[in-house]
Motif scaffolding. Structure first.
Motif, PDB file in Angstrom:
ATOM      1  N   ARG A  18       3.000 -91.842  24.950  1.00 43.32           N
ATOM      2  CA  ARG A  18       1.835 -91.247  24.287  1.00 43.32           C
ATOM      3  C   ARG A  18       1.839 -89.732  24.414  1.00 43.32           C
ATOM      4  O   ARG A  18       1.498 -89.012  23.467  1.00 43.32           O
ATOM      5  N   ILE A  19       2.236 -89.233  25.584  1.00 49.21           N
ATOM      6  CA  ILE A  19       2.319 -87.779  25.750  1.00 49.21           C
ATOM      7  C   ILE A  19       3.378 -87.206  24.824  1.00 49.21           C
ATOM      8  O   ILE A  19       3.169 -86.190  24.155  1.00 49.21           O
ATOM      9  N   ARG A  20       4.545 -87.868  24.767  1.00 53.26           N
ATOM     10  CA  ARG A  20       5.619 -87.404  23.894  1.00 53.26           C
ATOM     11  C   ARG A  20       5.176 -87.397  22.436  1.00 53.26           C
ATOM     12  O   ARG A  20       5.459 -86.450  21.689  1.00 53.26           O
ATOM     13  N   LYS A  21       4.448 -88.432  22.016  1.00 54.30           N
ATOM     14  CA  LYS A  21       3.980 -88.505  20.632  1.00 54.30           C
ATOM     15  C   LYS A  21       3.017 -87.352  20.327  1.00 54.30           C
ATOM     16  O   LYS A  21       3.078 -86.743  19.247  1.00 54.30           O
ATOM     17  N   ALA A  22       2.125 -87.041  21.315  1.00 55.95           N
ATOM     18  CA  ALA A  22       1.181 -85.943  21.116  1.00 55.95           C
ATOM     19  C   ALA A  22       1.917 -84.615  20.981  1.00 55.95           C
ATOM     20  O   ALA A  22       1.580 -83.775  20.139  1.00 55.95           O
ATOM     21  N   ARG A  52       9.153 -86.486  36.029  1.00 52.87           N
ATOM     22  CA  ARG A  52       9.061 -87.117  34.715  1.00 52.87           C
ATOM     23  C   ARG A  52       8.376 -86.217  33.699  1.00 52.87           C
ATOM     24  O   ARG A  52       8.830 -86.070  32.563  1.00 52.87           O
ATOM     25  N   ILE A  53       7.277 -85.592  34.128  1.00 53.53           N
ATOM     26  CA  ILE A  53       6.511 -84.764  33.193  1.00 53.53           C
ATOM     27  C   ILE A  53       7.251 -83.473  32.861  1.00 53.53           C
ATOM     28  O   ILE A  53       7.043 -82.865  31.802  1.00 53.53           O
ATOM     29  N   ALA A  54       8.158 -83.044  33.755  1.00 55.21           N
ATOM     30  CA  ALA A  54       8.887 -81.796  33.536  1.00 55.21           C
ATOM     31  C   ALA A  54       9.821 -81.873  32.337  1.00 55.21           C
ATOM     32  O   ALA A  54      10.252 -80.839  31.822  1.00 55.21           O
ATOM     33  N   THR A  55      10.145 -83.077  31.902  1.00 53.31           N
ATOM     34  CA  THR A  55      10.980 -83.210  30.695  1.00 53.31           C
ATOM     35  C   THR A  55      10.167 -82.943  29.432  1.00 53.31           C
ATOM     36  O   THR A  55      10.738 -82.790  28.352  1.00 53.31           O
ATOM     37  N   LEU A  56       8.837 -82.854  29.576  1.00 50.64           N
ATOM     38  CA  LEU A  56       7.959 -82.694  28.416  1.00 50.64           C
ATOM     39  C   LEU A  56       7.284 -81.329  28.349  1.00 50.64           C
ATOM     40  O   LEU A  56       6.803 -80.935  27.285  1.00 50.64           O
ATOM     41  N   THR A  57       7.196 -80.608  29.478  1.00 58.36           N
ATOM     42  CA  THR A  57       6.462 -79.345  29.504  1.00 58.36           C
ATOM     43  C   THR A  57       7.027 -78.426  30.571  1.00 58.36           C
ATOM     44  O   THR A  57       7.756 -78.865  31.473  1.00 58.36           O
ATOM     45  N   GLU A  58       6.667 -77.135  30.473  1.00 57.64           N
ATOM     46  CA  GLU A  58       7.060 -76.164  31.497  1.00 57.64           C
ATOM     47  C   GLU A  58       5.925 -75.863  32.462  1.00 57.64           C
ATOM     48  O   GLU A  58       6.171 -75.354  33.558  1.00 57.64           O
ATOM     49  N   ARG A  59       4.683 -76.187  32.062  1.00 56.42           N
ATOM     50  CA  ARG A  59       3.530 -75.835  32.867  1.00 56.42           C
ATOM     51  C   ARG A  59       2.598 -77.023  32.994  1.00 56.42           C
ATOM     52  O   ARG A  59       2.425 -77.786  32.047  1.00 56.42           O
ATOM     53  N   THR A  77      11.940 -78.696  36.936  1.00 58.79           N
ATOM     54  CA  THR A  77      12.101 -77.619  35.958  1.00 58.79           C
ATOM     55  C   THR A  77      10.783 -76.988  35.513  1.00 58.79           C
ATOM     56  O   THR A  77      10.778 -76.118  34.645  1.00 58.79           O
ATOM     57  N   LEU A  78       9.661 -77.398  36.096  1.00 59.01           N
ATOM     58  CA  LEU A  78       8.394 -76.737  35.792  1.00 59.01           C
ATOM     59  C   LEU A  78       8.436 -75.272  36.253  1.00 59.01           C
ATOM     60  O   LEU A  78       8.971 -74.969  37.321  1.00 59.01           O
ATOM     61  N   THR A  79       7.844 -74.387  35.440  1.00 60.27           N
ATOM     62  CA  THR A  79       7.799 -72.976  35.814  1.00 60.27           C
ATOM     63  C   THR A  79       6.449 -72.574  36.405  1.00 60.27           C
ATOM     64  O   THR A  79       6.384 -71.602  37.158  1.00 60.27           O
ATOM     65  N   GLU A  80       5.381 -73.319  36.060  1.00 61.77           N
ATOM     66  CA  GLU A  80       4.054 -72.995  36.581  1.00 61.77           C
ATOM     67  C   GLU A  80       3.318 -74.265  36.978  1.00 61.77           C
ATOM     68  O   GLU A  80       3.298 -75.235  36.208  1.00 61.77           O
ATOM     69  N   ILE A  81       2.693 -74.239  38.161  1.00 61.84           N
ATOM     70  CA  ILE A  81       1.857 -75.344  38.627  1.00 61.84           C
ATOM     71  C   ILE A  81       0.519 -74.779  39.078  1.00 61.84           C
ATOM     72  O   ILE A  81       0.469 -73.859  39.907  1.00 61.84           O
TER      73      ILE A  81
END
Length: 416
Positions: A18-22, A52-59, A77-81
Protein backbone atom coordinates in the motif's frame (compact mmCIF):
# COMPACT_ATOMS: atom_id res chain seq x y z
CA UNK A 1 4.05 20.03 -1.74
CA UNK A 2 1.81 16.99 -2.06
CA UNK A 3 0.49 15.56 1.21
CA UNK A 4 -1.10 12.12 1.27
CA UNK A 5 -2.70 10.41 4.29
CA UNK A 6 -3.01 6.65 3.83
CA UNK A 7 -4.62 5.83 7.20
CA UNK A 8 -3.88 2.54 8.99
CA UNK A 9 -0.98 0.49 7.59
CA UNK A 10 -0.42 -3.12 8.62
CA UNK A 11 3.13 -4.15 7.83
CA UNK A 12 2.34 -7.79 8.72
CA UNK A 13 0.06 -8.06 5.68
CA UNK A 14 -0.22 -5.68 2.71
CA UNK A 15 1.24 -2.53 4.33
CA UNK A 16 4.38 -2.41 2.23
CA UNK A 17 2.42 -2.79 -1.01
CA UNK A 18 0.00 0.00 0.00
CA UNK A 19 2.86 2.39 0.75
CA UNK A 20 4.50 1.54 -2.57
CA UNK A 21 1.22 2.12 -4.42
CA UNK A 22 0.81 5.52 -2.73
CA UNK A 23 4.34 6.50 -3.74
CA UNK A 24 3.80 5.37 -7.32
CA UNK A 25 0.56 7.35 -7.49
CA UNK A 26 2.21 10.63 -6.55
CA UNK A 27 5.74 10.03 -7.83
CA UNK A 28 5.55 12.89 -10.32
CA UNK A 29 4.94 15.47 -7.56
CA UNK A 30 7.62 18.04 -6.81
CA UNK A 31 7.72 16.97 -3.15
CA UNK A 32 5.88 14.09 -1.50
CA UNK A 33 4.92 13.61 2.15
CA UNK A 34 2.99 10.48 3.06
CA UNK A 35 1.26 10.32 6.45
CA UNK A 36 0.44 7.05 8.20
CA UNK A 37 -2.18 7.46 10.89
CA UNK A 38 -1.42 4.15 12.60
CA UNK A 39 1.36 1.67 11.89
CA UNK A 40 1.01 -2.01 12.78
CA UNK A 41 4.28 -3.98 12.92
CA UNK A 42 5.22 -7.45 14.11
CA UNK A 43 7.65 -6.30 16.80
CA UNK A 44 9.16 -2.78 16.63
CA UNK A 45 8.67 0.28 14.49
CA UNK A 46 12.45 0.63 14.25
CA UNK A 47 15.18 -1.92 13.47
CA UNK A 48 14.07 -4.31 10.68
CA UNK A 49 11.12 -2.04 9.85
CA UNK A 50 13.56 0.76 9.00
CA UNK A 51 15.43 -1.57 6.66
CA UNK A 52 12.23 -2.28 4.82
CA UNK A 53 10.94 1.28 4.69
CA UNK A 54 14.33 2.58 3.54
CA UNK A 55 13.72 1.01 0.13
CA UNK A 56 10.77 3.40 -0.27
CA UNK A 57 11.99 6.72 1.20
CA UNK A 58 15.02 8.69 2.36
CA UNK A 59 13.35 10.36 5.34
CA UNK A 60 11.03 9.21 8.10
CA UNK A 61 9.31 11.09 10.93
CA UNK A 62 7.57 9.49 13.92
CA UNK A 63 4.95 11.76 15.47
CA UNK A 64 4.48 9.17 18.23
CA UNK A 65 6.79 6.29 19.16
CA UNK A 66 5.93 4.08 22.13
CA UNK A 67 8.85 1.64 22.46
CA UNK A 68 11.65 2.21 25.01
CA UNK A 69 14.37 1.37 22.46
CA UNK A 70 14.96 2.74 18.97
CA UNK A 71 17.32 0.83 16.67
CA UNK A 72 19.01 2.23 13.60
CA UNK A 73 20.23 -0.85 11.72
CA UNK A 74 23.63 -1.02 10.07
CA UNK A 75 23.85 0.12 6.46
CA UNK A 76 20.38 1.62 6.54
CA UNK A 77 19.94 4.04 3.63
CA UNK A 78 17.71 6.61 5.36
CA UNK A 79 19.27 10.08 5.42
CA UNK A 80 16.98 11.69 8.03
CA UNK A 81 15.17 10.29 11.07
CA UNK A 82 12.85 12.36 13.27
CA UNK A 83 11.28 10.96 16.46
CA UNK A 84 8.85 13.35 18.11
CA UNK A 85 7.13 12.55 21.44
CA UNK A 86 8.75 9.14 22.04
CA UNK A 87 7.80 9.55 25.69
CA UNK A 88 9.00 6.07 26.70
CA UNK A 89 12.27 6.15 24.76
CA UNK A 90 15.27 5.42 27.00
CA UNK A 91 17.81 4.01 24.57
CA UNK A 92 18.87 4.65 20.99
CA UNK A 93 21.22 2.14 19.36
CA UNK A 94 22.84 2.53 15.97
CA UNK A 95 24.79 0.16 13.79
CA UNK A 96 27.43 1.43 11.40
CA UNK A 97 25.62 3.77 9.07
CA UNK A 98 27.00 5.63 6.05
CA UNK A 99 23.85 7.45 4.98
CA UNK A 100 22.16 9.09 7.97
CA UNK A 101 22.90 12.84 8.04
CA UNK A 102 20.22 14.11 10.44
CA UNK A 103 18.85 12.68 13.70
CA UNK A 104 16.13 14.56 15.59
CA UNK A 105 14.64 13.34 18.89
CA UNK A 106 12.28 15.43 21.03
CA UNK A 107 10.47 14.81 24.33
CA UNK A 108 11.98 11.52 25.48
CA UNK A 109 13.67 9.82 28.44
CA UNK A 110 17.19 9.60 26.98
CA UNK A 111 19.58 10.53 29.80
CA UNK A 112 22.78 10.52 27.75
CA UNK A 113 24.04 10.94 24.22
CA UNK A 114 23.73 7.50 22.55
CA UNK A 115 27.10 5.70 22.98
CA UNK A 116 26.81 4.39 19.43
CA UNK A 117 26.67 7.90 17.99
CA UNK A 118 30.08 7.37 16.44
CA UNK A 119 28.57 4.65 14.20
CA UNK A 120 26.63 7.36 12.36
CA UNK A 121 29.75 8.44 10.52
CA UNK A 122 27.98 10.74 8.03
CA UNK A 123 25.89 12.53 10.67
CA UNK A 124 25.78 16.30 10.16
CA UNK A 125 22.93 17.36 12.46
CA UNK A 126 22.23 15.99 15.95
CA UNK A 127 19.17 17.31 17.77
CA UNK A 128 18.09 15.85 21.12
CA UNK A 129 15.64 18.29 22.67
CA UNK A 130 13.46 18.25 25.78
CA UNK A 131 14.77 14.89 26.95
CA UNK A 132 16.47 13.81 30.20
CA UNK A 133 20.17 14.50 29.53
CA UNK A 134 21.84 15.52 32.81
CA UNK A 135 25.47 15.65 31.68
CA UNK A 136 27.35 16.08 28.45
CA UNK A 137 30.64 14.29 27.89
CA UNK A 138 32.23 16.14 25.01
CA UNK A 139 34.28 13.04 24.16
CA UNK A 140 31.15 11.46 22.71
CA UNK A 141 31.05 14.07 19.94
CA UNK A 142 34.60 13.90 18.61
CA UNK A 143 34.14 10.72 16.56
CA UNK A 144 31.59 12.26 14.21
CA UNK A 145 33.84 14.18 11.81
CA UNK A 146 31.00 15.73 9.77
CA UNK A 147 28.87 17.18 12.58
CA UNK A 148 27.98 20.81 11.84
CA UNK A 149 24.91 21.36 14.07
CA UNK A 150 24.23 20.17 17.64
CA UNK A 151 21.07 21.15 19.51
CA UNK A 152 20.66 19.81 23.05
CA UNK A 153 18.28 22.51 24.28
CA UNK A 154 15.61 22.01 26.96
CA UNK A 155 17.25 19.06 28.68
CA UNK A 156 18.51 18.91 32.29
CA UNK A 157 22.23 19.24 31.63
CA UNK A 158 24.00 20.40 34.80
CA UNK A 159 27.55 19.40 34.01
CA UNK A 160 29.94 19.44 31.06
CA UNK A 161 32.90 17.06 30.94
CA UNK A 162 35.79 18.24 28.74
CA UNK A 163 37.38 16.02 26.13
CA UNK A 164 40.12 13.82 27.57
CA UNK A 165 42.16 13.49 24.37
CA UNK A 166 42.12 16.25 21.75
CA UNK A 167 40.89 14.91 18.40
CA UNK A 168 43.34 14.65 15.49
CA UNK A 169 41.11 16.92 13.44
CA UNK A 170 38.83 19.69 14.69
CA UNK A 171 35.07 19.26 14.43
CA UNK A 172 33.36 21.40 11.75
CA UNK A 173 30.50 22.34 14.13
CA UNK A 174 29.06 25.77 13.30
CA UNK A 175 25.95 25.67 15.55
CA UNK A 176 25.77 24.54 19.17
CA UNK A 177 22.79 25.06 21.47
CA UNK A 178 22.71 24.17 25.15
CA UNK A 179 19.84 26.58 25.81
CA UNK A 180 17.32 26.00 28.62
CA UNK A 181 19.40 23.53 30.61
CA UNK A 182 20.75 23.75 34.18
CA UNK A 183 24.38 24.78 33.69
CA UNK A 184 25.85 26.95 36.46
CA UNK A 185 29.30 27.58 35.02
CA UNK A 186 30.55 27.84 31.46
CA UNK A 187 34.16 27.57 30.35
CA UNK A 188 34.47 28.53 26.69
CA UNK A 189 37.87 26.84 26.38
CA UNK A 190 36.07 23.48 26.55
CA UNK A 191 34.87 23.98 23.00
CA UNK A 192 38.24 24.74 21.44
CA UNK A 193 37.89 21.61 19.29
CA UNK A 194 35.00 23.42 17.54
CA UNK A 195 36.94 26.46 16.23
CA UNK A 196 34.46 27.08 13.40
CA UNK A 197 31.52 27.85 15.71
CA UNK A 198 29.30 30.56 14.26
CA UNK A 199 26.35 30.42 16.67
CA UNK A 200 26.51 29.37 20.32
CA UNK A 201 23.40 29.51 22.52
CA UNK A 202 23.38 29.02 26.30
CA UNK A 203 20.36 31.19 27.08
CA UNK A 204 18.02 30.15 29.88
CA UNK A 205 20.46 28.21 32.05
CA UNK A 206 21.59 29.00 35.61
CA UNK A 207 25.07 30.20 34.69
CA UNK A 208 26.72 32.30 37.39
CA UNK A 209 30.25 32.42 35.97
CA UNK A 210 31.07 32.77 32.27
CA UNK A 211 34.76 32.53 31.41
CA UNK A 212 37.54 30.94 29.36
CA UNK A 213 40.19 29.35 31.56
CA UNK A 214 42.66 29.03 28.67
CA UNK A 215 43.27 31.16 25.55
CA UNK A 216 40.93 30.25 22.70
CA UNK A 217 39.92 31.86 19.43
CA UNK A 218 36.57 31.55 17.68
CA UNK A 219 37.27 33.36 14.46
CA UNK A 220 33.82 32.73 12.95
CA UNK A 221 31.53 33.26 15.95
CA UNK A 222 28.89 35.84 15.04
CA UNK A 223 26.20 35.07 17.64
CA UNK A 224 26.86 34.38 21.32
CA UNK A 225 23.59 34.13 23.26
CA UNK A 226 23.94 34.29 27.06
CA UNK A 227 20.74 36.06 28.18
CA UNK A 228 18.42 34.78 30.92
CA UNK A 229 21.02 33.29 33.24
CA UNK A 230 22.30 34.31 36.70
CA UNK A 231 25.65 35.69 35.55
CA UNK A 232 27.52 37.72 38.17
CA UNK A 233 30.99 37.19 36.69
CA UNK A 234 31.66 37.61 32.97
CA UNK A 235 35.34 37.18 32.12
CA UNK A 236 36.45 36.93 28.50
CA UNK A 237 40.11 37.97 28.87
CA UNK A 238 41.23 34.67 27.24
CA UNK A 239 38.74 34.88 24.39
CA UNK A 240 39.31 36.20 20.89
CA UNK A 241 36.01 36.67 19.06
CA UNK A 242 37.11 38.19 15.79
CA UNK A 243 33.73 38.36 14.05
CA UNK A 244 31.30 38.86 16.94
CA UNK A 245 29.02 41.78 16.09
CA UNK A 246 26.55 41.78 18.98
CA UNK A 247 26.64 40.78 22.63
CA UNK A 248 23.59 41.02 24.88
CA UNK A 249 24.16 39.97 28.51
CA UNK A 250 20.54 40.73 29.33
CA UNK A 251 18.40 39.24 32.11
CA UNK A 252 21.34 38.34 34.33
CA UNK A 253 22.64 39.39 37.76
CA UNK A 254 25.56 41.72 37.05
CA UNK A 255 26.06 44.42 39.69
CA UNK A 256 28.80 46.20 37.74
CA UNK A 257 30.04 46.26 34.16
CA UNK A 258 32.50 43.37 33.58
CA UNK A 259 36.13 44.45 33.76
CA UNK A 260 37.98 41.61 32.04
CA UNK A 261 37.58 41.49 28.28
CA UNK A 262 39.29 39.69 25.45
CA UNK A 263 39.53 40.77 21.84
CA UNK A 264 36.26 41.79 20.18
CA UNK A 265 37.51 43.98 17.33
CA UNK A 266 34.22 44.12 15.41
CA UNK A 267 31.64 44.48 18.20
CA UNK A 268 28.96 47.00 17.22
CA UNK A 269 26.03 46.24 19.60
CA UNK A 270 26.30 45.61 23.34
CA UNK A 271 23.47 45.31 25.84
CA UNK A 272 23.04 44.80 29.59
CA UNK A 273 19.26 45.06 29.97
CA UNK A 274 17.64 43.83 33.18
CA UNK A 275 20.67 43.32 35.40
CA UNK A 276 21.43 45.00 38.74
CA UNK A 277 23.73 47.80 37.57
CA UNK A 278 23.65 50.94 39.74
CA UNK A 279 26.09 53.26 37.96
CA UNK A 280 27.62 53.61 34.53
CA UNK A 281 30.98 55.15 33.65
CA UNK A 282 30.98 55.86 29.92
CA UNK A 283 34.78 55.59 29.88
CA UNK A 284 34.30 51.84 30.25
CA UNK A 285 33.28 51.60 26.60
CA UNK A 286 36.56 53.00 25.24
CA UNK A 287 37.73 49.39 24.82
CA UNK A 288 35.05 48.93 22.13
CA UNK A 289 35.72 51.73 19.61
CA UNK A 290 33.57 50.07 16.91
CA UNK A 291 30.33 50.23 18.92
CA UNK A 292 27.23 51.68 17.25
CA UNK A 293 24.71 50.97 20.02
CA UNK A 294 24.83 50.66 23.83
CA UNK A 295 21.72 49.46 25.67
CA UNK A 296 21.45 49.44 29.48
CA UNK A 297 17.73 49.55 30.20
CA UNK A 298 15.67 48.34 33.17
CA UNK A 299 18.52 48.22 35.68
CA UNK A 300 18.94 50.28 38.86
CA UNK A 301 21.29 52.87 37.36
CA UNK A 302 21.21 56.16 39.28
CA UNK A 303 24.08 58.08 37.69
CA UNK A 304 25.90 58.23 34.37
CA UNK A 305 29.33 59.84 34.38
CA UNK A 306 32.56 59.93 32.40
CA UNK A 307 35.74 59.56 34.45
CA UNK A 308 38.18 60.06 31.56
CA UNK A 309 37.67 61.57 28.09
CA UNK A 310 36.44 59.12 25.48
CA UNK A 311 36.01 59.20 21.72
CA UNK A 312 33.73 56.69 20.02
CA UNK A 313 33.68 57.52 16.32
CA UNK A 314 30.82 55.18 15.35
CA UNK A 315 28.45 55.41 18.32
CA UNK A 316 24.89 56.36 17.31
CA UNK A 317 22.53 55.09 20.02
CA UNK A 318 22.49 55.18 23.82
CA UNK A 319 19.55 53.55 25.59
CA UNK A 320 19.09 53.93 29.37
CA UNK A 321 15.33 53.47 29.66
CA UNK A 322 13.58 52.31 32.82
CA UNK A 323 16.33 52.99 35.36
CA UNK A 324 16.49 55.34 38.40
CA UNK A 325 18.70 57.97 36.83
CA UNK A 326 18.82 61.32 38.65
CA UNK A 327 21.92 62.78 36.97
CA UNK A 328 23.90 62.38 33.76
CA UNK A 329 27.26 63.86 32.85
CA UNK A 330 28.66 63.32 29.38
CA UNK A 331 31.50 65.82 29.79
CA UNK A 332 34.52 64.37 28.01
CA UNK A 333 32.44 62.30 25.57
CA UNK A 334 33.17 62.76 21.88
CA UNK A 335 30.51 60.90 19.89
CA UNK A 336 30.44 62.59 16.47
CA UNK A 337 27.75 60.30 15.04
CA UNK A 338 25.40 60.35 18.03
CA UNK A 339 21.81 60.21 16.77
CA UNK A 340 19.61 59.10 19.70
CA UNK A 341 19.96 59.22 23.47
CA UNK A 342 17.00 57.64 25.24
CA UNK A 343 16.48 58.30 28.96
CA UNK A 344 12.80 57.40 29.15
CA UNK A 345 11.15 56.43 32.46
CA UNK A 346 13.82 57.63 34.84
CA UNK A 347 13.91 60.22 37.67
CA UNK A 348 15.43 63.23 35.95
CA UNK A 349 13.91 66.58 36.91
CA UNK A 350 15.74 68.69 34.31
CA UNK A 351 16.55 68.28 30.64
CA UNK A 352 20.27 67.38 30.48
CA UNK A 353 22.39 69.83 28.42
CA UNK A 354 23.13 67.32 25.69
CA UNK A 355 22.19 69.22 22.55
CA UNK A 356 25.26 71.44 22.86
CA UNK A 357 27.55 68.40 23.13
CA UNK A 358 25.76 66.31 20.49
CA UNK A 359 24.21 68.90 18.13
CA UNK A 360 22.72 66.39 15.69
CA UNK A 361 21.20 64.08 18.29
CA UNK A 362 17.64 63.32 19.37
CA UNK A 363 16.76 63.01 23.04
CA UNK A 364 13.89 60.90 24.44
CA UNK A 365 12.73 61.95 27.93
CA UNK A 366 9.21 60.52 28.25
CA UNK A 367 8.26 59.36 31.73
CA UNK A 368 10.59 61.62 33.74
CA UNK A 369 9.36 64.13 36.39
CA UNK A 370 10.76 67.11 34.47
CA UNK A 371 10.18 70.52 36.05
CA UNK A 372 8.15 72.90 33.91
CA UNK A 373 10.83 75.56 34.42
CA UNK A 374 13.34 73.28 32.70
CA UNK A 375 10.96 72.30 29.91
CA UNK A 376 10.11 75.84 28.82
CA UNK A 377 13.47 76.51 27.19
CA UNK A 378 13.17 73.45 24.96
CA UNK A 379 9.86 74.11 23.19
CA UNK A 380 11.56 74.49 19.81
CA UNK A 381 13.38 71.17 20.24
CA UNK A 382 10.04 69.50 20.92
CA UNK A 383 8.32 71.00 17.87
CA UNK A 384 11.37 70.07 15.74
CA UNK A 385 11.10 66.48 17.00
CA UNK A 386 14.57 66.67 18.49
CA UNK A 387 13.25 66.27 22.04
CA UNK A 388 10.61 63.66 22.73
CA UNK A 389 8.54 64.16 25.90
CA UNK A 390 5.05 63.29 27.10
CA UNK A 391 2.33 65.47 25.61
CA UNK A 392 -1.46 65.70 25.77
CA UNK A 393 -4.46 67.74 24.74
CA UNK A 394 -5.54 68.54 28.30
CA UNK A 395 -4.03 68.31 31.77
CA UNK A 396 -6.04 65.15 32.38
CA UNK A 397 -3.88 63.45 29.74
CA UNK A 398 -0.82 64.02 31.92
CA UNK A 399 0.34 62.02 34.91
CA UNK A 400 2.35 65.04 36.06
CA UNK A 401 1.25 67.84 38.39
CA UNK A 402 1.26 70.51 35.70
CA UNK A 403 1.87 71.29 32.02
CA UNK A 404 2.89 74.07 29.65
CA UNK A 405 1.36 75.02 26.32
CA UNK A 406 3.30 73.87 23.28
CA UNK A 407 0.83 75.27 20.77
CA UNK A 408 -2.91 75.94 20.70
CA UNK A 409 -3.74 72.22 20.55
CA UNK A 410 -1.02 70.55 22.58
CA UNK A 411 0.38 70.60 26.11
CA UNK A 412 3.72 69.35 27.38
CA UNK A 413 3.36 67.40 30.62
CA UNK A 414 5.70 68.48 33.42
CA UNK A 415 5.88 69.00 37.19
CA UNK A 416 5.31 72.38 38.77
Amino acid sequence: MYFCNIGVINMTSDGGARIRKAIDTVQDSFYVAISIEKLIVSSSASGPFLQRIATLTERISYMAYKDPVFQVPADNTLTEIEIVNPVMLRSLVAGTNRHLTRLYVENCLLDRIPPTLSNMIELEELLIKQCALTALRLDVLVSNPKLTAIDLSRNRIRQLFPITTPPKTKLPVTFLSLAANQLERLDMSMFAFMPDLERFNVEGNRIVRFEATAPVTYASLIRLLVSSNNITQFDTRNLTLSELRSLYISDNALTELPQHWGKLPNLIYIGFDRNNLKRVDMSFFAKFPTLISIIISENNVETIRTSTPITMPELEHLMFNGNRIVSVNFTGCNFPKMYLISLMNNRLTTIPPLFQRFPESRLAMDGNPIKCSSMTAFKSKITDYRLHVTTGSTQSDCLTTSSIALDQDQLVCCDA
